[in-house]
Structures are given as C-alpha cells and as structure tokens.
Design an enzyme around this catalytic site. Structure first.
Site, PDB file in Angstrom:
ATOM      1  N   ASP A 439       0.972  -1.079  -0.134  1.00 48.55           N
ATOM      2  CA  ASP A 439      -0.148  -0.146   0.086  1.00 48.55           C
ATOM      3  C   ASP A 439       0.542   1.334  -0.024  1.00 48.55           C
ATOM      4  O   ASP A 439       1.762   1.492   0.696  1.00 48.55           O
ATOM      5  CB  ASP A 439      -0.776   0.084   1.315  1.00 48.55           C
ATOM      6  CG  ASP A 439      -1.734   1.153   1.309  1.00 48.55           C
ATOM      7  OD1 ASP A 439      -2.821   1.270   0.271  1.00 48.55           O
ATOM      8  OD2 ASP A 439      -1.618   2.043   2.418  1.00 48.55           O
ATOM      9  N   GLU A 476       1.790  -0.300  -5.029  1.00 46.26           N
ATOM     10  CA  GLU A 476       0.863   0.758  -5.237  1.00 46.26           C
ATOM     11  C   GLU A 476       1.957   1.966  -5.515  1.00 46.26           C
ATOM     12  O   GLU A 476       2.300   2.602  -4.395  1.00 46.26           O
ATOM     13  CB  GLU A 476      -0.068   0.936  -4.316  1.00 46.26           C
ATOM     14  CG  GLU A 476      -1.020   1.899  -4.575  1.00 46.26           C
ATOM     15  CD  GLU A 476      -2.134   2.363  -3.514  1.00 46.26           C
ATOM     16  OE1 GLU A 476      -3.339   2.549  -3.850  1.00 46.26           O
ATOM     17  OE2 GLU A 476      -1.984   2.061  -2.168  1.00 46.26           O
TER      18      GLU A 476
END
Length: 776
Positions: A439, A476
């Site tokens: 993330d 990401e």
C-alpha cells in the site's frame, strides 16, 4: 487504499492533501487501566501468590502516579514484585536474569522465555506481564520487571529472560520512558503499556465491531505449547507463473459476513468462512486472491471519542497496529489470537490445495497511531517515535504525513527496514504467503526526511531477499505526497506495479471520451511505454479497472459523481475524478434501456481487462455487479455496502456471472493473451490507419498465434452508433467463430466454443465489443 476517509488512489497524480480533505483521524490520548506498579530487583525472584501479597518488603515505584492511574481506571489490576530470596509454599516462583538481545520479541531459551525490544532513546524500560489464569483479563495480576541499563541492555536493545512463565496464555507489554523533548522528536509516556512491535500474536477484543468491548487494552501474547501446524504430506505451494495470474481483490470479513452467505453466525466474516466459499472462486476462475489487510488493526478506532465518523467501523483495515500478528477478530466464534493464527493457516492451506495463491495487501507506510494533534499511542510512538516515524525537525519535530493518515513510517531507517523485512519473512515462512501488494509503496521510497531516494534500501532488499525470492511483490506506486511512480518505481526487474494509468485510460476510452484510441491500444498491448525497460515484463503491469477504493464496476457505469454522505465528512472524502458515466440516469433506475447499456459497459470493461497483456486484477463482487450506491470510499461500513451479497450472485448466475467467469476462463486457456514478453510487430495487427483522428472511438486488432494459428480478433466500439467493421481474412485453413458480442443477450453474449461466423464484415453495435477466434 484509504483507511481514514479519503480515496487516496490518484487518477492522475496526487497533490498533498489538507487534513480536512484527508479526513484525518482525531485520536484522543488513551490511558489504559493500570494497576499498582512495583519495582523489581535485578536478578530477583518474583512470586505469583494465590493469597494476599505481603507488601511489607516490596519497593514501590512512583506510588503517586500508580495511585492516580488506579483512580482513573476504576478497576486496576494487581501488580506485585517480590524481593530477592522470598519463598512461599503457596506461590509459583518466577526467576529472571539478563537475557539476550536477539531475536527481538519473545523467544524460548533454556529454562525460560526471553523478551527483547529495541529502543535507542529510552532511559527506562519495564516489562509488564499479565497472567490470565489468575483472574479475568480485566482483573488479573500484573507483574512488572524494571530492566537494568547495565545488565539488561545491549546496544539499543533491552532484554530480560524470565523463568517460570507458562508457555502460552501470558499477555505482555512494556512501559517505556525517555527524554521529554518534543522538539527533538520524542513522545515517551510510561503511563501507557505498549505493544511489542515483534509480538507474533496480539490479544485485544474478541469479536469484530462489538462496542461493548471497545476499551480493551492491547497486549502481545505467545503460544509455545501448540504443535506445529500440519500442512500435510501432499501439500504443495502453487508457485504460479506471474504471467498466468488472475487476481481477485477481496476482504476476508466482507466476503462472508452477510447472512446471505448461509454460514453459521460464528463462521461468517472469518478465515474459515473463506474456506467455505472456495468453490465460488474456482467457478469464477481466478487463481490468486489479494486480501485486504489481515494484520491486527482496530476496527473501532473511529469510536474512541465523539466525532462525525463515530458511527463507522473500519472494515478495510488500513490502520496497522502490529506487522506480525494476524487479525485476531477474523477468528471464528471469537476464538482469539491463537485460533486466528491457526485458522489463517487453514485458509491458506485450503486455497493452495485449490491451486489459488494468497497475496496480502500490506500497510508499511503508516500505523494506527495517527498524528500529533490527537495521537492513538499503542506501540511505536511510545517506544521510539524519533526512529519509527518521519519527522519534520525544522517544524517542532511534527510527524510528516505522506500517507494521508497522520504519520509516515520511517521505512528506510536501518532498524525499521529490518522490522519490515522480518515481518515479510515471517508471513512467508510461518503462513506460506505467496506475495504482497504494498500500500502506498512510494512512501517506502523516501528517506527519513521524506525526500525521494533513487535506490531505496528497503525496496532493493525486498527484491533481493532470498526468503522473498519466490514471492510476487506488487507496488501501489504513489503516495499522498505526490510521489507518483507508475512505470518508474525502483524495481530491480522484480517489482510489479498497480498500473493506475491503465485504469484511467481504459475507463476513458470505454465510456467514449475522444482522443483515447491510441492510449487504449497501448494499455491493452501491455503498456510497453511504461514497462519495457531493462528486463521488465508485461506481467509487471497489474492491470485493473476497479479496486477496493473508488467505485465498484456497477457504480462506475451508474454514477457520474460520488455519493459519500454516509461517511460523515460532508462529501469531502473520496476522489472526485472517477472517469465514470452513469449511462443517462444517476444511480438506481428501472429504465430498461439504461440498465441494458450499463450491463454492456460492464462486459466491455471485463473483455478489455481479460484480453490485455499484463496481470489482470478484479474486485470481489464485480462478478455479479455489486453496488455501493455511489459511495467511492466505503472504508467504514460493515454492512451490505461492502459485504458480498450471495443472494444477488445466485440471481445473476446465468447472465452477468456466467459472462465474467467464461471470459476469465477464455484468458486462461489462451496463452497469447498473457505473454511473458512485449508484443512485436509480428504479434499484433492494428486494423487502423488514422490514429490521429481524435473523434474516432473505434479500435480493432488481431493478436496472432504463431504456434497453432488460433488468432484472436477484437473490436471495441465506444461510439453512439453502429460501426460496420471489415473483418480480416482468418489464418490459412481456419475460419472465424464468434466468442463474444456484448450486444447480445445471454447466453449468446459469450459462446466459449465459438458460434459459426461467415462473411467479411460485422456490424458492431454502439458501446459494444466483439471477440472472434480462428478455428479449424
């Protein structure tokens, strides 16, 4: 990802957001219930007595503070340290000694257990033990060992060995004190019992989202009693090639929490619930699940004090408390941390036995501890804030916020870097995890002052680590500070990326934006403009149109604007640039023409995704058309808004679901759609001679099969009118068959074996796509 009330996934690049835009958490300072705290004598003997304690020979530590804490708590636990040499016939005896610095966390040593924790700047460290067999969890004896700087400290690691402790069931934490200089970055507060960053299990509330358990104190715990998990003699890791993956992004709890799952109430929303639904995953055809966070998190963090979001439950989990412990409230029946660990392994084993890999969405960019204005101190902040977090030393040592969540983990500090690596290795070795999606991974590319690094040490070591060598590693590639690295993420030819540019360009072309034909062609052919560098492959582009944050696929074709009023932030949260189109009416409608157009558009998106070079990823629920009613930031809803609706799946099994599953199966059966090299001029023919025409919204191309002649012809029409397409001649001794026409009603919208097709032209309907397959 967005755990705090804003869609942080950019649709272009991200500018730093204000606290109001981010919906930053406001965390009160939390003071747990404390018992009397009594000093230990080094190399002493601590007595755990069944009767009353003799306090006559016990040295008290900071009695005034202890009394104040007891008054605050209302029901303090009992804490006692006995002097050296005390013996009693009715007491168990615990001995303690200096211990050793490694490994960090709790480990078994000869004759006892070793506790070790890092803190560079601490002046005192006290180990706190709770012994639940002596009472209830809220009213048990607390034993505290004040560590000696001379005998219990090696370098920056504090350690102690304790004899006489049970091999499981003990809860533990630390009180840590140190310099109080806020301007120097310190946030020490020894009134708080802190969680060990290396705790392999975390004990807190038992049941997910139960308000009555809200004040529960978090403790580390351990289990050295249980036998090693039995993975089975015939057990094998799937070890799927990256080029073959079809990823299904899903939430463990939301997958089976709804009553429509028809699971028992103790199993719904648990790791075991996922096992029950593996047949659905197999029928759909996916071969990898990407799980939203399963590290321990506090789903009730929004409810600690009155605020506009205190009605919500953090069901996504992007608010990590500990990087080693599985989410304990995903255990069935409130089973607790040991059961959670076992059941997670059972889930992984069952998925692997079904040929499905397990990828974890991991959050190493920030923690749950929020910001300096309203901190939620549970661990790192009180252990060594200056080491674990990025600080602005030129601005009162305030926490830097590149995560949108109030703090940013200092990932490239040597100690924090090793913590992250140890955590990843733990999940691979202990739980057999196959890969990780990181993330806001651009945070991991920043130095301690927040500046971007060309060769981030953590990113490199993850790529080079021997234990992680078999794992898929997916970035990401952006953060909330504007570090947008799509196609430029430091990769060492190992890292894959969520391709945000793919998402944007596919959305815009399919909905009919002008001037998108050329970039659409680039995206479906593997995004060579982004990834054809060094030894990178097409599968390093993780192609997605929908992810957990943002609109669902159904909402993408049903809403022009977000509808986030239920989030309590006045609609300020969530992304405004969704590249969506409602097909004529905003939201739910009974208009049959609009509903039919929306159905076609969802199929068009799925055809594009499943025929693109690269690694496709779809979102849980899109296989039946799940709606969140226009909420594009649903992180805080433990309801039908997020929960998989199994009844709707059954209603749409023969139509929408069938199309989606057959399209996935078609991809998996045709290697030319998932090459491990970028397309050459001989691999594809573009049936286009006017790329510069900005008004053209039609694209057709043929992907060539040089082995068997099984060419695939694809055409996408995003115009409002029919296009009479010229179909090229099929390969020698072959003829075209129609596999897909999204304008046709089920079951003719997809015919896996191919329907006969003759002629040199095909009249392609508005907002439709077709797929032809050459067969003998």
């Amino acid at each position: 990802m967005d755990s705090v009330g804003t869609n942080r996934t950019p649709l272009r690049s991200v500018a730093p957001a204000s606290a109001t835009q981010r919906g930053a958490l406001l965390h009160p300072h939390r003071r747990p219930a404390l018992g009397n705290r009594l000093a230990a004598t080094k190399l002493g003997i601590v007595s755990r007595c069944g009767g009353g304690l003799d306090f006559g020979k016990v040295q008290r530590l900071d009695a005034a503070r202890s009394t104040a804490a007891k008054a605050q708590s209302g029901k303090a636990g009992r804490s006692a340290i006995k002097e050296m040499g005390h013996t009693s016939s009715d007491c168990e005896v615990m001995k303690y000694s200096s211990g050793k610095a490694f490994p960090l966390g709790v480990s078994q040593v000869e004759g006892g257990l070793n506790f070790a924790i890092f803190s560079q700047h601490a002046s005192s460290v006290t180990l706190c033990l709770k012994l639940p067999e002596r009472g209830t969890q809220d009213d048990v004896e607390i034993v505290e060992f004040a560590l000696d700087r001379q005998k219990n400290k090696t370098g920056d690691i504090w350690h102690v060995s304790v004899e006489g402790l049970p091999a499981s069931g003990v809860l533990y934490g630390y009180r840590i004190n140190g310099p109080q200089g806020w301007q120097q970055g310190h946030r020490f507060d020894d009134s708080v019992i802190l969680l060990d960053p290396y705790a392999k299990l975390v004990s807190g509330r038992k049941y997910f989202g139960v308000d009555e358990e809200k004040p529960s104190q978090l403790f580390g715990t351990y289990d050295f009693n249980s036998s090693p998990f039995d993975w089975g003699d015939d057990y094998r890791l799937p070890n799927l090639p990256e080029a073959d993956l079809v990823i299904y992004e899903m939430n463990v709890r939301a997958f089976t929490a709804d009553e429509s799952s028809r699971l028992g109430p103790t199993v719904r929303g648990s790791y075991l619930g996922v096992i029950d639904k593996i047949p659905h995953l197999l029928e759909l055809g996916v071969n990898a699940v990407e799980l939203l966070p399963v590290f321990e998190f506090d789903e009730l963090e929004f409810r600690r004090f009155p605020n506009p979001r205190d009605h919500m439950v953090n069901t996504w989990g992007y608010s990590t408390i500990n990087f080693f412990a599985p989410m304990s409230r995903y255990a069935s029946g409130g089973g607790g941390p040991v059961a959670a660990s076992t059941e997670l392994k059972q889930m992984v084993k069952a998925l692997h036995n079904a040929g499905i890999e397990v990828i974890l969405d991991v959050v190493y960019n920030h923690t749950n501890e929020a910001d300096d204005a309203n901190p939620y101190m549970t661990s790192f902040r009180g252990i060594d804030n200056k080491v674990y977090y990025m600080l602005d030393l030129d601005n009162n040592a305030q926490l830097l916020n590149f995560s949108g969540c109030g703090n940013t983990l200092n990932c490239n500090h040597p100690v924090v870097k090793e913590l992250v690596l140890d955590s990843l290795r733990h999940w691979v070795e202990e739980y057999h995890i196959d890969g990780f999606r990181f993330d806001l991974a651009s945070v991991l590319c920043r130095g301690s002052d927040g500046s971007p690094l060309d060769a981030p040490p953590l990113i490199k070591e993850i790529a080079k680590d021997s234990v992680l060598s078999r794992c898929k590693i997916i970035a990401e590639p952006w953060d909330c500070g504007g570090l947008y690295l799509v196609g430029r993420f430091p990769n060492w030819d190992r890292w894959a990326e969520w391709n945000g540019q793919y998402r944007d360009d596919i959305r815009r072309f399919i909905k009919g934006d002008p001037g998108m034909k050329g970039v659409f062609a680039t995206r479906v052919s593997g995004s060579a403009d982004l990834y054809q560098v060094n030894k990178r492959k097409p599968y390093h582009s993780v192609n997605f149109i929908i992810a957990h944050d943002g609109f669902t696929l159904c909402d993408l074709v049903s809403y022009n604007s977000k509808h986030n009023d239920a989030n309590g932030e006045g609609g300020r949260d969530g992304c405004n640039d969704n590249y969506s189109w409602n097909c004529g009416i905003e939201g739910e409608t009974n208009d049959l023409n609009v509903r039919r157009l929306r159905s076609k558009q969802m199929k068009n998106f799925h055809v594009a995704l499943m025929t693109s070079q690269g690694t496709p990823m779809m979102l849980m629920g899109d296989e039946y058309g799940h709606t969140r009613y226009g909420n594009n930031n649903s992180y805080g809803h433990d309801t039908h808004i997020n929960n998989f609706q199994w009844g709707q799946l059954e209603e749409r099994k023969d139509g929408h679901f069938r199309f989606f599953s057959e399209m996935i199966r078609f991809r998996r059966n045709h290697p030319i759609l998932r090459r491990d090299r970028f397309l050459s001029k001989n691999d594809v023919t573009w049936h286009e001679d006017c790329w510069e025409n900005q008004e053209s919204k039609f694209l057709a191309f043929t992907i060539h099969d040089h082995n068997s002649g099984g060419d695939i012809y694809l055409a996408f029409n995003a115009h409002e009118y029919f296009v009479d397409a010229v179909i090229p001649a099929p390969p020698h001794h072959k003829s075209w068959t129609r596999v897909v026409d999204t304008n046709l009603e089920p079951p003719n919208d997809i015919v896996p074996e191919g329907a006969p097709f003759t002629g040199s032209r095909y009249r392609i309907a508005p907002y439709s796509s077709i797929l032809l397959k050459a067969k003998p």
